[in-house]
Scaffold this motif. Structure first.
Motif, short mmCIF file in Angstrom:
data_model
loop_
_atom_site.label_atom_id
_atom_site.label_comp_id
_atom_site.label_asym_id
_atom_site.label_seq_id
_atom_site.Cartn_x
_atom_site.Cartn_y
_atom_site.Cartn_z
N ILE A 187 0.84 -1.21 0.00
CA ILE A 187 0.00 0.00 0.00
C ILE A 187 0.87 1.26 0.00
N SER A 188 0.61 2.13 -0.97
CA SER A 188 1.35 3.39 -1.04
C SER A 188 0.85 4.36 0.03
N LEU A 189 1.80 5.00 0.72
CA LEU A 189 1.44 6.00 1.74
C LEU A 189 1.86 7.40 1.32
N GLY A 190 2.46 7.51 0.13
CA GLY A 190 2.93 8.83 -0.30
C GLY A 190 4.09 9.31 0.56
N GLN A 191 4.23 10.62 0.67
CA GLN A 191 5.30 11.17 1.51
C GLN A 191 4.82 11.24 2.95
N ALA A 192 5.37 10.39 3.78
CA ALA A 192 4.97 10.34 5.19
C ALA A 192 6.23 10.41 6.06
N HIS A 193 6.92 9.27 6.19
CA HIS A 193 8.20 9.26 6.91
C HIS A 193 9.35 9.64 5.97
N SER A 194 9.28 9.13 4.73
CA SER A 194 10.27 9.48 3.71
C SER A 194 9.50 10.11 2.55
N GLU A 195 10.16 10.27 1.42
CA GLU A 195 9.45 10.90 0.31
C GLU A 195 8.47 9.96 -0.39
N LYS A 232 -1.83 11.13 8.09
CA LYS A 232 -2.69 10.47 7.12
C LYS A 232 -2.36 8.97 7.03
N ALA A 233 -1.06 8.66 7.01
CA ALA A 233 -0.64 7.25 6.96
C ALA A 233 -1.10 6.51 8.22
N LEU A 234 -0.99 7.16 9.36
CA LEU A 234 -1.39 6.52 10.62
C LEU A 234 -2.91 6.28 10.64
N ASP A 235 -3.67 7.20 10.07
CA ASP A 235 -5.12 6.99 9.95
C ASP A 235 -5.44 5.77 9.09
#
Ligand SMILES: [Zn+2]
Length: 319
Positions: A187-195, A232-235
């Protein structure tokens, strides 16, 4: 609108780190590190190696991130390989005792080298297919190993054999795999922890492998990330049905595994927005926002103030 944030202070700090550590580059006379690998079964057919709550150092030989093995009918699937050829080899030696299977596929969470630089071992031994962010291929070129963080920090004997090995496949939007009878949602999370972050969800096993968007027992490094992307990723992680959550760093895999990360980024956001309301300048932000609830967590002194500075830049640019 959230823009990608580039913090000049952090770029300078990173450049300094690279310059200073290139003087060190580990001890050429050091003895080879002996890894203490104890795979922990976190669910049926899922085993993980948990690294130290530390930055990469010559003493831990780069074993400071978590990686997992997932058993399928005909192969192990590996989630993040750790930082070096020798580490990957030591892990495989232990895992082979649990089930003598090849490693056909490796799936990677993000481009930080403590998570993928060990992949050459599997490529050499099994010709494994490597699946991960395209950023790895864009930024890291075979033959440029000495420029990686691990070569800068670890002892030469411990990075012996380690090679930058390009990803074979990248899926910007993620993909659902069925490998040897096991469903794996990449699953893609986009830029969250890294880019460009990804997680792996195993719905039949109710296991979620989040890598560095979740850490516990330590402060994260938000050097390439975004607070809003993290939240957003954590949600999204919260919305999945899981009993086990394996963080990228840290040992807690229970229902409370993500709580620290949620609290850290929520407080970061609330306190920086309050500071901006009070016209606090970038140069003063580390006096105003210190996140005292986290001061006893690992690496607070090393990482927290940089995280705050970078996050200030993120919210300052938001409208
Ligand atoms: Zn990372």
């Amino acid at each position: 609108m959230i823009k990608k944030v580039i913090n000049p202070l952090l770029i300078a700090a990173t450049a300094m780190l690279l310059t200073t550590s290139s003087f060190a580059g580990g001890d050429p006379k050091a003895q080879e590190h002996v890894f203490d690998i104890k795979p922990k079964k976190v669910a049926d057919g899922v085993y993980c190696m948990f690294g130290a709550i530390e930055m990469p150092t010559a003493d831990n030989a780069g074993f400071m991130s978590n990686s997992c093995y997932i058993k399928t009918s005909d192969s192990w699937v590996v989630w993040d390989t750790g930082a070096t050829y020798k580490f990957a080899k030591a892990v495989y030696t232990e895992m082979q005792k649990i089930a003598d299977l090849p490693v056909n596929t490796i799936i990677f969470s993000h481009e930080h080298d403590d998570h993928w630089l060990g992949s050459g071992f599997y490529k050499e031994k099994f010709g494994s297919k490597l699946i991960g962010t395209k950023i790895v291929n864009e930024r890291y070129k075979p033959g440029h190993e000495p420029e990686t963080r691990m070569f800068q920090i670890l002892n030469p004997i411990d990075v012996e054999g380690t090679k930058i090995t390009p990803m074979d496949e990248s899926y910007d939007d993620g993909k659902v795999f069925k490998l040897g009878g096991v469903t794996m949602e990449y699953i893609s999370l986009g830029q969250a922890h890294s880019e460009d972050d990804f997680m792996l969800y195993l719905p039949e096993k109710k296991v979620i492998l989040t890598a560095d968007v979740v850490m516990n027992g330590r402060i994260t490094s938000n050097r390439n990330g975004l607070v809003m992307g993290q939240l957003k990723a954590l949600d999204l992680i919260k919305s999945k049905d899981w009993n086990v959550c394996v963080p990228g760093h840290g040992f807690n895999t229970s229902k409370t595994a993500i709580d620290e990360s949620v609290k850290y980024f929520t407080q970061m956001k609330d306190q920086i927005l309050a500071a901006l309301d009070n016209d606090v300048e970038a140069t003063e932000i580390n006096e105003v926002v210190t996140l005292p609830d986290f001061k006893d967590k690992g690496l607070y002194d090393v990482l927290n103030s940089n995280n705050v500075s970078r996050s200030y830049g993120e919210f300052e640019m938001m409208d």
